[in-house]
Design a protein around this motif. Structure first.
Motif, PDB file in Angstrom:
ATOM      1  N   TYR A   1     -12.039  12.005 -12.106  1.00 42.53           N
ATOM      2  CA  TYR A   1     -12.166  11.448 -10.935  1.00 42.53           C
ATOM      3  C   TYR A   1     -10.577  10.992 -10.389  1.00 42.53           C
ATOM      4  O   TYR A   1      -9.684  11.757 -10.945  1.00 42.53           O
ATOM      5  N   TYR A   2     -11.475  10.596  -8.706  1.00 46.41           N
ATOM      6  CA  TYR A   2     -10.205  11.385  -7.775  1.00 46.41           C
ATOM      7  C   TYR A   2      -9.411   9.950  -6.663  1.00 46.41           C
ATOM      8  O   TYR A   2     -10.938   8.923  -6.904  1.00 46.41           O
ATOM      9  N   CYS A   3      -8.364   9.499  -7.075  1.00 46.24           N
ATOM     10  CA  CYS A   3      -8.172   8.355  -5.840  1.00 46.24           C
ATOM     11  C   CYS A   3      -8.294   8.895  -4.486  1.00 46.24           C
ATOM     12  O   CYS A   3      -7.394  10.032  -3.772  1.00 46.24           O
ATOM     13  N   ASN A   4      -8.185   8.316  -3.723  1.00 46.25           N
ATOM     14  CA  ASN A   4      -8.008   8.018  -2.096  1.00 46.25           C
ATOM     15  C   ASN A   4      -7.497   7.221  -1.312  1.00 46.25           C
ATOM     16  O   ASN A   4      -8.076   6.964  -2.053  1.00 46.25           O
ATOM     17  N   ARG A   5      -7.432   7.869  -0.522  1.00 47.72           N
ATOM     18  CA  ARG A   5      -6.510   7.092   0.226  1.00 47.72           C
ATOM     19  C   ARG A   5      -6.750   6.835   1.774  1.00 47.72           C
ATOM     20  O   ARG A   5      -6.897   7.811   2.217  1.00 47.72           O
TER      21      ARG A   5
ATOM     22  N   ARG B   1     -15.496   9.573  -8.136  1.00 44.84           N
ATOM     23  CA  ARG B   1     -15.430  10.766  -9.468  1.00 44.84           C
ATOM     24  C   ARG B   1     -17.194  12.054  -8.941  1.00 44.84           C
ATOM     25  O   ARG B   1     -17.320  12.499  -8.502  1.00 44.84           O
ATOM     26  N   GLN B   2     -16.445  13.137  -9.583  1.00 45.22           N
ATOM     27  CA  GLN B   2     -17.517  14.583  -9.773  1.00 45.22           C
ATOM     28  C   GLN B   2     -17.888  14.742 -10.874  1.00 45.22           C
ATOM     29  O   GLN B   2     -17.119  15.844 -11.870  1.00 45.22           O
ATOM     30  N   ALA B   3     -18.378  14.874 -11.384  1.00 49.81           N
ATOM     31  CA  ALA B   3     -19.527  15.834 -12.330  1.00 49.81           C
ATOM     32  C   ALA B   3     -19.482  16.853 -12.014  1.00 49.81           C
ATOM     33  O   ALA B   3     -19.759  17.677 -11.404  1.00 49.81           O
ATOM     34  N   PRO B   4     -19.564  17.516 -13.439  1.00 52.34           N
ATOM     35  CA  PRO B   4     -20.389  18.977 -13.250  1.00 52.34           C
ATOM     36  C   PRO B   4     -20.926  19.108 -12.896  1.00 52.34           C
ATOM     37  O   PRO B   4     -21.933  18.730 -12.881  1.00 52.34           O
ATOM     38  N   GLY B   5     -21.569  20.292 -11.780  1.00 48.79           N
ATOM     39  CA  GLY B   5     -22.969  21.039 -11.299  1.00 48.79           C
ATOM     40  C   GLY B   5     -23.337  19.433 -10.322  1.00 48.79           C
ATOM     41  O   GLY B   5     -24.302  19.905  -9.689  1.00 48.79           O
ATOM     42  N   LYS B   6     -22.332  18.364  -9.507  1.00 52.77           N
ATOM     43  CA  LYS B   6     -22.802  17.213  -9.158  1.00 52.77           C
ATOM     44  C   LYS B   6     -21.993  16.997  -7.830  1.00 52.77           C
ATOM     45  O   LYS B   6     -20.287  17.559  -7.631  1.00 52.77           O
ATOM     46  N   GLN B   7     -22.389  16.781  -6.689  1.00 48.01           N
ATOM     47  CA  GLN B   7     -21.817  15.816  -5.777  1.00 48.01           C
ATOM     48  C   GLN B   7     -20.581  15.475  -6.042  1.00 48.01           C
ATOM     49  O   GLN B   7     -21.112  14.206  -6.557  1.00 48.01           O
ATOM     50  N   ARG B   8     -19.546  14.820  -5.411  1.00 51.54           N
ATOM     51  CA  ARG B   8     -18.363  13.833  -5.404  1.00 51.54           C
ATOM     52  C   ARG B   8     -18.992  12.766  -4.711  1.00 51.54           C
ATOM     53  O   ARG B   8     -19.453  12.876  -3.854  1.00 51.54           O
ATOM     54  N   GLU B   9     -18.707  11.261  -5.787  1.00 51.17           N
ATOM     55  CA  GLU B   9     -19.480   9.588  -5.746  1.00 51.17           C
ATOM     56  C   GLU B   9     -18.723   9.230  -4.967  1.00 51.17           C
ATOM     57  O   GLU B   9     -17.059   9.352  -6.481  1.00 51.17           O
TER      58      GLU B   9
ATOM     59  N   VAL C   1      -7.136  11.565   2.171  1.00 52.04           N
ATOM     60  CA  VAL C   1      -6.197  12.082   1.511  1.00 52.04           C
ATOM     61  C   VAL C   1      -6.691  11.926   0.127  1.00 52.04           C
ATOM     62  O   VAL C   1      -6.669  10.406  -0.387  1.00 52.04           O
ATOM     63  N   TRP C   2      -6.199  12.837  -0.666  1.00 50.07           N
ATOM     64  CA  TRP C   2      -6.406  12.751  -1.993  1.00 50.07           C
ATOM     65  C   TRP C   2      -6.182  13.251  -3.118  1.00 50.07           C
ATOM     66  O   TRP C   2      -4.935  13.538  -3.176  1.00 50.07           O
ATOM     67  N   GLY C   3      -5.858  12.888  -4.045  1.00 46.30           N
ATOM     68  CA  GLY C   3      -4.829  12.903  -5.545  1.00 46.30           C
ATOM     69  C   GLY C   3      -5.908  14.799  -5.987  1.00 46.30           C
ATOM     70  O   GLY C   3      -6.878  14.827  -6.068  1.00 46.30           O
ATOM     71  N   GLN C   4      -5.115  14.703  -7.314  1.00 39.54           N
ATOM     72  CA  GLN C   4      -6.141  16.361  -7.655  1.00 39.54           C
ATOM     73  C   GLN C   4      -6.497  15.599  -8.566  1.00 39.54           C
ATOM     74  O   GLN C   4      -6.913  16.680  -9.625  1.00 39.54           O
ATOM     75  N   GLY C   5      -6.871  14.296  -8.839  1.00 41.58           N
ATOM     76  CA  GLY C   5      -7.550  14.582 -10.155  1.00 41.58           C
ATOM     77  C   GLY C   5      -7.140  14.318 -11.968  1.00 41.58           C
ATOM     78  O   GLY C   5      -6.217  14.384 -11.586  1.00 41.58           O
ATOM     79  N   THR C   6      -8.242  13.593 -12.465  1.00 39.57           N
ATOM     80  CA  THR C   6      -7.580  12.939 -13.461  1.00 39.57           C
ATOM     81  C   THR C   6      -9.234  13.479 -14.514  1.00 39.57           C
ATOM     82  O   THR C   6     -10.095  12.713 -14.257  1.00 39.57           O
TER      83      THR C   6
ATOM     84  N   GLY D   1      -3.899   8.881 -16.508  1.00 42.62           N
ATOM     85  CA  GLY D   1      -4.660   7.560 -17.040  1.00 42.62           C
ATOM     86  C   GLY D   1      -5.882   7.737 -17.852  1.00 42.62           C
ATOM     87  O   GLY D   1      -6.663   7.070 -18.845  1.00 42.62           O
ATOM     88  N   GLY D   2      -6.167   9.271 -17.778  1.00 47.74           N
ATOM     89  CA  GLY D   2      -7.251   9.742 -18.099  1.00 47.74           C
ATOM     90  C   GLY D   2      -7.590  10.553 -19.755  1.00 47.74           C
ATOM     91  O   GLY D   2      -6.199  10.639 -20.378  1.00 47.74           O
ATOM     92  N   GLY D   3      -8.600  11.227 -20.165  1.00 45.39           N
ATOM     93  CA  GLY D   3      -8.718  11.765 -21.042  1.00 45.39           C
ATOM     94  C   GLY D   3      -9.749  11.783 -21.768  1.00 45.39           C
ATOM     95  O   GLY D   3     -11.005  11.570 -21.557  1.00 45.39           O
ATOM     96  N   LEU D   4     -10.103  11.407 -23.299  1.00 48.66           N
ATOM     97  CA  LEU D   4     -10.775  11.242 -24.221  1.00 48.66           C
ATOM     98  C   LEU D   4     -11.037  10.299 -24.594  1.00 48.66           C
ATOM     99  O   LEU D   4     -10.755   9.960 -25.583  1.00 48.66           O
ATOM    100  N   VAL D   5     -12.414   9.400 -24.387  1.00 44.06           N
ATOM    101  CA  VAL D   5     -12.757   8.080 -25.451  1.00 44.06           C
ATOM    102  C   VAL D   5     -14.132   8.056 -25.654  1.00 44.06           C
ATOM    103  O   VAL D   5     -15.139   9.013 -25.457  1.00 44.06           O
ATOM    104  N   GLN D   6     -14.600   7.301 -27.571  1.00 44.11           N
ATOM    105  CA  GLN D   6     -15.749   7.304 -27.665  1.00 44.11           C
ATOM    106  C   GLN D   6     -16.593   7.071 -26.012  1.00 44.11           C
ATOM    107  O   GLN D   6     -15.893   5.741 -25.402  1.00 44.11           O
ATOM    108  N   PRO D   7     -17.938   6.589 -25.969  1.00 44.94           N
ATOM    109  CA  PRO D   7     -18.746   5.406 -26.038  1.00 44.94           C
ATOM    110  C   PRO D   7     -18.808   4.359 -26.140  1.00 44.94           C
ATOM    111  O   PRO D   7     -17.948   3.970 -27.523  1.00 44.94           O
TER     112      PRO D   7
END
Length: 112
Positions: free
Chosen positions: A93-97, A38-46, A101-106, A8-14
């Motif tokens: 964005y990562y899913c967690n159980r 989620r994890q942005a470039p250069g930042k920790q996962r939050e 357990v982590w997903g691969q991210g989108t 479900g990830g992708g590019l979207v406008q503000p």
């Protein structure tokens, strides 16, 4: 072996919306705490949002009122509805159980 598969990830406008899905394999999905991180470039996962087995929800302060987490135990799936997206929501964005357990991210990219 448990697998989590995000989509479900992708590019979207503000100001736009996206809905992320996370399908889980394995049994007893309904018993687990599920979460979106989620994890942005250069930042920790939050943490973005979590939902307990009983349906209790918790959100990061900067997504409250814009994002909604939900789960469908019959489909072994957890969702993240994201509205009023901002450029600062751009991240993987990562899913967690259950915290382990982590997903691969989108990738979610918010840009004009």
């Amino acid at each position: 072996q448990v697998q989590l598969v995000e989509s479900g990830g992708g590019l979207v406008q503000p100001g736009g919306s996206l809905r992320l899905s996370c399908a889980a394999s394995g049994t007893f999905f309904r018993l687990y705490l599920m979460g979106w991180y989620r994890q942005a470039p250069g930042k920790q996962r939050e943490m973005v949002a979590t939902i307990t087995a009983g349906g209790g929800k918790n959100y990061a302060d900067d997504v409250k009122g814009r994002f909604t987490i939900s789960r469908d135990n019959a489909k072994n799936t957890v969702y993240l509805q994201m509205n009023s997206l901002k450029p600062e929501d751009t991240a993987v964005y990562y899913c967690n159980r259950g915290g382990s357990v982590w997903g691969q991210g989108t990738q979610v990219t918010v840009s004009s």
